[in-house]
Every structure is written in structure tokens, then in C-alpha cells.
Scaffold this motif. Structure first.
Motif, PDB file in Angstrom:
ATOM      1  N   PRO A   1       0.832  -1.200   0.000  1.00 40.82           N
ATOM      2  CA  PRO A   1       0.000   0.000   0.000  1.00 40.82           C
ATOM      3  C   PRO A   1       0.872   1.257   0.000  1.00 40.82           C
ATOM      4  CG  PRO A   1      -0.137  -1.151   2.118  1.00 40.82           C
ATOM      5  CD  PRO A   1       0.677  -2.010   1.205  1.00 40.82           C
ATOM      6  N   LEU A   2       0.359   2.334  -0.532  1.00 42.66           N
ATOM      7  CA  LEU A   2       1.115   3.582  -0.648  1.00 42.66           C
ATOM      8  C   LEU A   2       1.657   4.059   0.702  1.00 42.66           C
ATOM      9  CD1 LEU A   2       2.084   5.725  -2.604  1.00 42.66           C
ATOM     10  CD2 LEU A   2      -0.100   6.877  -2.374  1.00 42.66           C
ATOM     11  N   MET A   3       0.987   3.645   1.766  1.00 46.59           N
ATOM     12  CA  MET A   3       1.445   3.976   3.115  1.00 46.59           C
ATOM     13  C   MET A   3       2.881   3.559   3.380  1.00 46.59           C
ATOM     14  SD  MET A   3      -1.026   5.236   4.929  1.00 46.59           S
ATOM     15  CE  MET A   3      -0.209   4.939   6.478  1.00 46.59           C
ATOM     16  N   ARG A   4       3.364   2.564   2.611  1.00 47.91           N
ATOM     17  CA  ARG A   4       4.722   2.055   2.844  1.00 47.91           C
ATOM     18  C   ARG A   4       5.760   2.808   2.015  1.00 47.91           C
ATOM     19  NH1 ARG A   4       6.187  -0.625   6.669  1.00 47.91           N
ATOM     20  NH2 ARG A   4       7.653  -1.832   5.482  1.00 47.91           N
ATOM     21  N   ALA A   5       5.311   3.766   1.238  1.00 52.79           N
ATOM     22  CA  ALA A   5       6.234   4.495   0.367  1.00 52.79           C
ATOM     23  C   ALA A   5       7.358   5.124   1.173  1.00 52.79           C
ATOM     24  CB  ALA A   5       5.482   5.564  -0.411  1.00 52.79           C
ATOM     25  N   GLY A   6       8.560   4.993   0.663  1.00 55.54           N
ATOM     26  CA  GLY A   6       9.729   5.583   1.306  1.00 55.54           C
ATOM     27  C   GLY A   6      10.241   4.783   2.487  1.00 55.54           C
TER      28      GLY A   6
ATOM     29  N   SER B   1       0.986   5.947  12.237  1.00 57.80           N
ATOM     30  CA  SER B   1       2.010   5.090  11.641  1.00 57.80           C
ATOM     31  C   SER B   1       2.669   5.777  10.452  1.00 57.80           C
ATOM     32  CB  SER B   1       1.423   3.748  11.227  1.00 57.80           C
ATOM     33  OG  SER B   1       0.397   3.933  10.299  1.00 57.80           O
ATOM     34  N   TYR B   2       1.910   6.538   9.677  1.00 59.28           N
ATOM     35  CA  TYR B   2       2.523   7.154   8.494  1.00 59.28           C
ATOM     36  C   TYR B   2       3.317   8.402   8.847  1.00 59.28           C
ATOM     37  CZ  TYR B   2       3.415   8.597   3.781  1.00 59.28           C
ATOM     38  OH  TYR B   2       4.066   8.943   2.631  1.00 59.28           O
ATOM     39  N   VAL B   3       2.711   9.312   9.597  1.00 63.61           N
ATOM     40  CA  VAL B   3       3.361  10.590   9.886  1.00 63.61           C
ATOM     41  C   VAL B   3       4.397  10.426  10.990  1.00 63.61           C
ATOM     42  CG1 VAL B   3       2.978  12.977  10.634  1.00 63.61           C
ATOM     43  CG2 VAL B   3       1.362  11.872   9.074  1.00 63.61           C
ATOM     44  N   GLY B   4       4.041   9.650  12.026  1.00 58.95           N
ATOM     45  CA  GLY B   4       4.969   9.459  13.131  1.00 58.95           C
ATOM     46  C   GLY B   4       6.199   8.663  12.738  1.00 58.95           C
ATOM     47  N   ALA B   5       6.050   7.765  11.764  1.00 55.42           N
ATOM     48  CA  ALA B   5       7.157   6.894  11.366  1.00 55.42           C
ATOM     49  C   ALA B   5       8.071   7.548  10.348  1.00 55.42           C
ATOM     50  CB  ALA B   5       6.596   5.594  10.783  1.00 55.42           C
ATOM     51  N   ALA B   6       7.697   8.701   9.829  1.00 57.30           N
ATOM     52  CA  ALA B   6       8.466   9.322   8.756  1.00 57.30           C
ATOM     53  C   ALA B   6       9.758   9.935   9.285  1.00 57.30           C
ATOM     54  CB  ALA B   6       7.623  10.391   8.067  1.00 57.30           C
TER      55      ALA B   6
ATOM     56  N   VAL C   1      10.432  15.746   1.516  1.00 58.54           N
ATOM     57  CA  VAL C   1       9.227  15.959   2.311  1.00 58.54           C
ATOM     58  C   VAL C   1       8.175  14.967   1.842  1.00 58.54           C
ATOM     59  CG1 VAL C   1       7.391  17.596   2.872  1.00 58.54           C
ATOM     60  CG2 VAL C   1       9.695  18.431   2.486  1.00 58.54           C
ATOM     61  N   ARG C   2       7.483  14.362   2.781  1.00 57.18           N
ATOM     62  CA  ARG C   2       6.320  13.562   2.420  1.00 57.18           C
ATOM     63  C   ARG C   2       5.129  14.486   2.382  1.00 57.18           C
ATOM     64  NH1 ARG C   2       6.250   7.793   5.307  1.00 57.18           N
ATOM     65  NH2 ARG C   2       8.457   7.424   5.059  1.00 57.18           N
TER      66      ARG C   2
ATOM     67  N   GLY D   1       5.424  14.230  14.033  1.00 55.58           N
ATOM     68  CA  GLY D   1       4.124  14.585  14.602  1.00 55.58           C
ATOM     69  C   GLY D   1       4.075  15.968  15.243  1.00 55.58           C
ATOM     70  N   LYS D   2       5.222  16.627  15.372  1.00 55.96           N
ATOM     71  CA  LYS D   2       5.270  17.952  15.999  1.00 55.96           C
ATOM     72  C   LYS D   2       5.125  19.046  14.946  1.00 55.96           C
ATOM     73  CE  LYS D   2       7.437  18.842  20.333  1.00 55.96           C
ATOM     74  NZ  LYS D   2       8.415  18.040  21.035  1.00 55.96           N
ATOM     75  N   GLU D   3       4.233  19.989  15.211  1.00 54.84           N
ATOM     76  CA  GLU D   3       4.028  21.074  14.250  1.00 54.84           C
ATOM     77  C   GLU D   3       5.229  22.017  14.211  1.00 54.84           C
ATOM     78  OE1 GLU D   3       0.330  23.144  14.555  1.00 54.84           O
ATOM     79  OE2 GLU D   3       1.031  24.819  13.312  1.00 54.84           O
ATOM     80  N   GLN D   4       5.689  22.301  12.971  1.00 56.54           N
ATOM     81  CA  GLN D   4       6.803  23.242  12.786  1.00 56.54           C
ATOM     82  C   GLN D   4       6.300  24.564  12.222  1.00 56.54           C
ATOM     83  OE1 GLN D   4      10.537  21.405  12.537  1.00 56.54           O
ATOM     84  NE2 GLN D   4       9.212  20.760  14.182  1.00 56.54           N
TER      85      GLN D   4
END
Ligand SMILES: [Zn+2]
Length: 147
Positions: free
Chosen positions: A19-24, A54-59, A93-94, A124-127
Motif C-alpha cells: 500500500p502507498l502507506m509504505r512508500a519511502g 504510523s505514516y506521519v509518526g514513522a516518517a 518531504v512527504r 508529529g510535531k508542528e513546525q
């Protein structure tokens, strides 16, 4: 809409699908177990309340997340812009998007009150944040010091 990516195993030549979630991300060949790397996404990845962590936190790289809604005209105008940004910043950047009409948990975490809202996140932290429709150059400029 099913979004899938492919990675050919360098060891046995099997074309692995994910699935696209695994990209990168790194993975294992389903045939021989060798390590493979799925290519970085070149298009915005749709995330939901449940897949966000899982997607944003794992990036490892920053994530530019658009909060959008299908009934928002500005969001629809920003769709091709976001696609261009995703292509241009591939590997740096994702780019992800979250539909606020069917997801409420993540928008409330970040206090999203209008769409489109663009939030740059690292682990997960806003910049930084930008709200409203704008040209691609402007959107990239708003986040340039973080990407
Ligand atoms: Zn293999």
C-alpha cells in the motif's frame, strides 16, 4: 481508491506490491525475505485518523499535511498544486492529505478550524502552518526553512 507502490527485489527479482502507506520505507521481499526499499511517494498520500500515527509518526523526513474537505472549493483548486509540491519535494518531504469531513481526531489535535490548512510536521510535531489557497511557490516558501 487503492493506492499501491511497487519495489523490485534486487536479490530474486520479484516485484513486491505494498500500500502507498509504505512508500519511502524499508521492507522485506515477500518471496525471498531480502531487504527492499519502497520508492518515496511522488504524490500526496491520503491518511486517516487511524493511519496518521504510523505514516506521519514513522516518517524520517518532514511531512506536509493538508487538511482538506471535498466541499471546499479552495481545496479542490489546491489539488494540482499539492501534487506538484509532492513531485518536486520527493525524498525531502512527504506530502499527505487528510479529509476533515470523515476524520475528526487528527484535526482536533492540531486545532484545525478551516480548510485548506497546511501543517508541516516532524515526528508529529508542528513546525509551521499556512492556511488558505496559494500558489505553489508561496506554499513552498512558507515552509522553506523547515524542509
Ligand atoms: Zn526477493
Amino acid at each position: 481508491m487503492t493506492q499501491e507502490i511497487f519495489a523490485r527485489c534486487g536479490s530474486c527479482g520479484t516485484l513486491n506490491k505494498a500500500p502507498l502507506m509504505r512508500a519511502g520505507m524499508a521492507g522485506k521481499c515477500g518471496q525471498c525475505g531480502a531487504a527492499i526499499n519502497f520508492p518515496a511517494p511522488q504524490a500526496p498520500v491520503s491518511v486517516t485518523d487511524s493511519s496518521f500515527d504510523s505514516y506521519v509518526g514513522a516518517a524520517a523526513e518532514p511531512v506536509l499535511l493538508e487538511f482538506w474537505s471535498p466541499t471546499c472549493g479552495h481545496c479542490i483548486r489546491m489539488e494540482p498544486v499539492l501534487e506538484q509540491v509532492a513531485r518536486e519535494l520527493t525524498g525531502r518531504v512527504r506530502v499527505a492529505k487528510l479529509d476533515t469531513s470523515v476524520n475528526s481526531r487528527v484535526p482536533s489535535i492540531y486545532g484545525i478550524s478551516g480548510t485548506p490548512s497546511f501543517v508541516l510536521l516532524r515526528r508529529g510535531k508542528e513546525q509551521a502552518r499556512a492556511v488558505g489557497a496559494m500558489p505553489k511557490e508561496e506554499l513552498i516558501k512558507r515552509f522553506s526553512q523547515y524542509i
